[in-house]
Write an enzyme that holds these catalytic residues in place. Structure first.
Site, PDB file in Angstrom:
ATOM      1  N   HIS A 101     136.171  73.885 153.371  1.00  0.00           N
ATOM      2  CA  HIS A 101     135.637  74.406 152.102  1.00  0.00           C
ATOM      3  C   HIS A 101     134.161  74.726 152.350  1.00  0.00           C
ATOM      4  O   HIS A 101     133.506  74.047 153.142  1.00  0.00           O
ATOM      5  CB  HIS A 101     135.639  73.359 150.989  1.00  0.00           C
ATOM      6  CG  HIS A 101     136.958  72.771 150.624  1.00  0.00           C
ATOM      7  ND1 HIS A 101     137.523  71.733 151.289  1.00  0.00           N
ATOM      8  CD2 HIS A 101     137.799  73.054 149.593  1.00  0.00           C
ATOM      9  CE1 HIS A 101     138.666  71.394 150.716  1.00  0.00           C
ATOM     10  NE2 HIS A 101     138.865  72.182 149.684  1.00  0.00           N
ATOM     11  N   ASP A 104     131.991  71.682 152.262  1.00  0.00           N
ATOM     12  CA  ASP A 104     132.157  70.652 153.294  1.00  0.00           C
ATOM     13  C   ASP A 104     131.114  70.795 154.383  1.00  0.00           C
ATOM     14  O   ASP A 104     130.701  69.816 154.985  1.00  0.00           O
ATOM     15  CB  ASP A 104     133.512  70.792 154.026  1.00  0.00           C
ATOM     16  CG  ASP A 104     134.695  70.737 153.104  1.00  0.00           C
ATOM     17  OD1 ASP A 104     134.604  70.105 152.058  1.00  0.00           O
ATOM     18  OD2 ASP A 104     135.734  71.351 153.466  1.00  0.00           O
ATOM     19  N   ASP A 296     150.094  72.430 154.515  1.00  0.00           N
ATOM     20  CA  ASP A 296     149.136  71.340 154.630  1.00  0.00           C
ATOM     21  C   ASP A 296     149.939  70.105 154.990  1.00  0.00           C
ATOM     22  O   ASP A 296     150.653  69.532 154.157  1.00  0.00           O
ATOM     23  CB  ASP A 296     148.373  71.127 153.312  1.00  0.00           C
ATOM     24  CG  ASP A 296     147.062  71.898 153.296  1.00  0.00           C
ATOM     25  OD1 ASP A 296     146.787  72.621 154.257  1.00  0.00           O
ATOM     26  OD2 ASP A 296     146.312  71.766 152.309  1.00  0.00           O
ATOM     27  N   ASP A 309     147.262  61.591 151.053  1.00  0.00           N
ATOM     28  CA  ASP A 309     146.941  62.468 152.193  1.00  0.00           C
ATOM     29  C   ASP A 309     146.956  61.730 153.528  1.00  0.00           C
ATOM     30  O   ASP A 309     145.994  61.768 154.291  1.00  0.00           O
ATOM     31  CB  ASP A 309     145.552  63.116 152.001  1.00  0.00           C
ATOM     32  CG  ASP A 309     145.516  64.133 150.881  1.00  0.00           C
ATOM     33  OD1 ASP A 309     146.570  64.667 150.510  1.00  0.00           O
ATOM     34  OD2 ASP A 309     144.409  64.401 150.371  1.00  0.00           O
TER      35      ASP A 309
HETATM   36  C1  XLS Z   1     143.569  68.578 147.540  1.00  0.00           C
HETATM   37  C2  XLS Z   1     143.946  69.795 148.250  1.00  0.00           C
HETATM   38  C3  XLS Z   1     142.825  70.442 149.018  1.00  0.00           C
HETATM   39  C4  XLS Z   1     143.218  71.831 149.421  1.00  0.00           C
HETATM   40  C5  XLS Z   1     142.057  72.712 149.771  1.00  0.00           C
HETATM   41  O1  XLS Z   1     144.374  67.817 147.061  1.00  0.00           O
HETATM   42  O2  XLS Z   1     145.004  69.500 149.097  1.00  0.00           O
HETATM   43  O3  XLS Z   1     142.491  69.656 150.112  1.00  0.00           O
HETATM   44  O4  XLS Z   1     144.102  71.830 150.495  1.00  0.00           O
HETATM   45  O5  XLS Z   1     141.208  72.839 148.707  1.00  0.00           O
HETATM   46 NI    NI Z   2     146.460  66.579 148.930  1.00  0.00          NI
HETATM   47 NI    NI Z   3     145.799  70.693 150.659  1.00  0.00          NI
END
Ligand code: XLS
Ligand code: NI
Ligand code: NI
Length: 438
Positions: A101, A104, A296, A309
């Site tokens: 981002h 970041d 992701d 995550d």
């Molecule tokens: C958050 C999201 C973020 C996106 C990118 O929960 O997964 O990390 O992948 O903004």
């Molecule tokens: Ni996430």
């Molecule tokens: Ni994400």
């Protein structure tokens, strides 16, 4: 070239027997599977926000992470150094791609102009590092959720200035993505949802979200950014309901607002489970509708109800993901971005390596198993047989459009009742899958 983490070695493939914690046991980048090198099946990517910026803060406690390269102040010089460390990590992990981002990588300044200038200073280092290492940018994105100006959302805010600021931010993020040769750009809702319907004009918010995405797509065209746009669903957190709830909701949105030919989906495992789906459900749904873009790659904890995550280490899950990817011909522009972070109590730089190595290895093994299953064709054959009533006779006639309700009633009146119902054999299917896994 200075080495910032000399105590961590280059990670290499050593084969399944290896017990070296800094080696791959399955990820062998150049090994050919189904006609292409492993690395091209995955396009692995490191997420700058987790890998470099996650400091271990949670709602109950402060930072825990030891990151010896960080200076005492978060200024541009420190941000530039951090980028160099990041590329060392990517190289040592044989990570071909990265994502970030805007916020970041560079600190916010006092004004938008200053913020953009800070970003430019750091982007210069990215450019040099990309040229030096060959590690490439998978996709870019903008943080439209962290700053208090986005407390009501960005593109869906009740405040038009918030929308305008977000537009300026995405404009810059697209320029940076173009400059760094990113293969894509991701929209994730952040706070594009609501906490309370009483104070929310949903139609206005969703219309504005579409307006915003059209502006992004138009600007990308104007500046010659040809990367693929992605929409990343997440049902809730931080808001109680986000408009990008799941892939079905997102695809409906894209179609309803004339964005279907411009934007594909980026599916995140933990977001799928938050929406009450599995990642394979979401991927299959996107793929069958022609919207499969990128992934992701992470995992949630089924006993924790939020977006943890975590790094993916479940072989069943990676087998399922790879089966779908292989079935639909693999990534066109996307990749497996590790939108994943180490646990708060895994506080050393070494843990960052163990996490990525585990994720990459689990996907590599998943790919090999999936390829073997496809080569044998056992599951496919079983599924095909299950649907065989559609391959001839009345089924084939229906699918060929030769019937209507009246003719089907006549058929059933003559036949009397349904015939040929077979067992679902779920347990047998599960046993067959297990045969490949262990
Ligand atoms: C958050 C999201 C973020 C996106 C990118 O929960 O997964 O990390 O992948 O903004
Ligand atoms: Ni996430
Ligand atoms: Ni994400």
């Amino acid at each position: 070239m200075a080495e910032y983490i000399p105590n961590i070695p280059q990670v290499k493939f050593e084969g399944p027997q290896s017990t070296n914690p800094f080696a791959f046991r399955h990820y062998n980048p150049d090994e050919v599977v189904e006609g292409k090198p492993m690395k091209d099946h995955f396009n692995f990517s490191a997420a700058f926000w987790h890998t470099m910026r996650m400091n271990g803060v949670d709602p109950f406690g402060s930072a825990t992470m030891s990151r010896p390269w960080e200076g005492p102040v978060d200024d541009v010089a420190n941000a530039q150094k951090r980028v160099k460390v990041f590329f060392e990590i990517c190289q040592k992990l044989q990570m071909p791609y990265f994502c970030f981002h805007d916020r970041d990588v560079a600190p916010e300044g006092a004004t938008l102009a200053e913020t953009n200038k800070n970003l430019d200073e750091v982007v210069k280092v990215f450019k040099d590092e990309i040229a030096r290492t060959g590690v490439k940018m998978l996709w870019g994105t903008a943080n439209l959720f962290g700053n208090p100006r986005y407390m009501h959302g960005a593109a869906t805010s009740c405040n038009a200035d918030s929308f305008a600021y977000a537009a300026a931010q995405v404009k810059k993020a697209l320029e940076v993505s173009l400059e760094l040769g990113a293969k894509g750009y991701t929209f994730w809702g952040g706070r594009e949802g609501y906490m309370c319907l009483w104070n929310t004009n949903m139609k206005r918010e969703v219309d504005n979200l579409a307006r915003f995405m059209h502006m992004a797509v138009d600007y990308a065209k104007e500046i010659g950014f040809t990367g693929q746009f992605y929409f990343e669903p997440k049902p809730k957190e931080p808001t109680k309901h986000q408009y990008d709830f799941d892939s079905a909701a997102c695809i409906n949105f894209l179609r309803a607002y004339g964005l279907a030919d411009k934007v594909k989906m980026n599916i995140e495992t933990n977001h799928a489970t938050l929406a009450g789906h599995t990642v394979e459900h979401e991927l299959e749904y996107c793929a069958m509708q022609g919207f499969l873009g990128s992934i992701d790659a992470n995992a949630g904890d089924m006993l924790l109800g939020w977006d943890t995550d975590q790094f993916p280490t479940d072989i069943y899950m990676t087998v399922k993901i790879m089966l779908i990817l292989l079935k639909y011909g693999g990534f066109k522009t996307g990749g497996l971005n590790f939108d994943a972070k180490v646990r708060r109590d895994s506080w050393t730089p070494e843990d960052v390596f163990f996490a990525h190595i585990g994720g990459m290895d689990t996907f590599a093994k998943g790919l090999k198993i999936a390829a073997q299953m496809r080569a044998d064709g056992v599951l496919d054959e079983m599924v095909q047989k299950r649907y065989s009533s559609w391959d001839s006779g009345i089924g084939a006639e229906i699918e060929a459009g030769k019937h209507d309700f009246k003719s089907l009633e006549a058929y059933m009146l003559a036949k009397g009742n349904v015939e040929g119902i077979v067992s679902g054999n779920q347990e047998l299917y599960e046993n067959v899958v297990n045969r490949y896994i262990f």
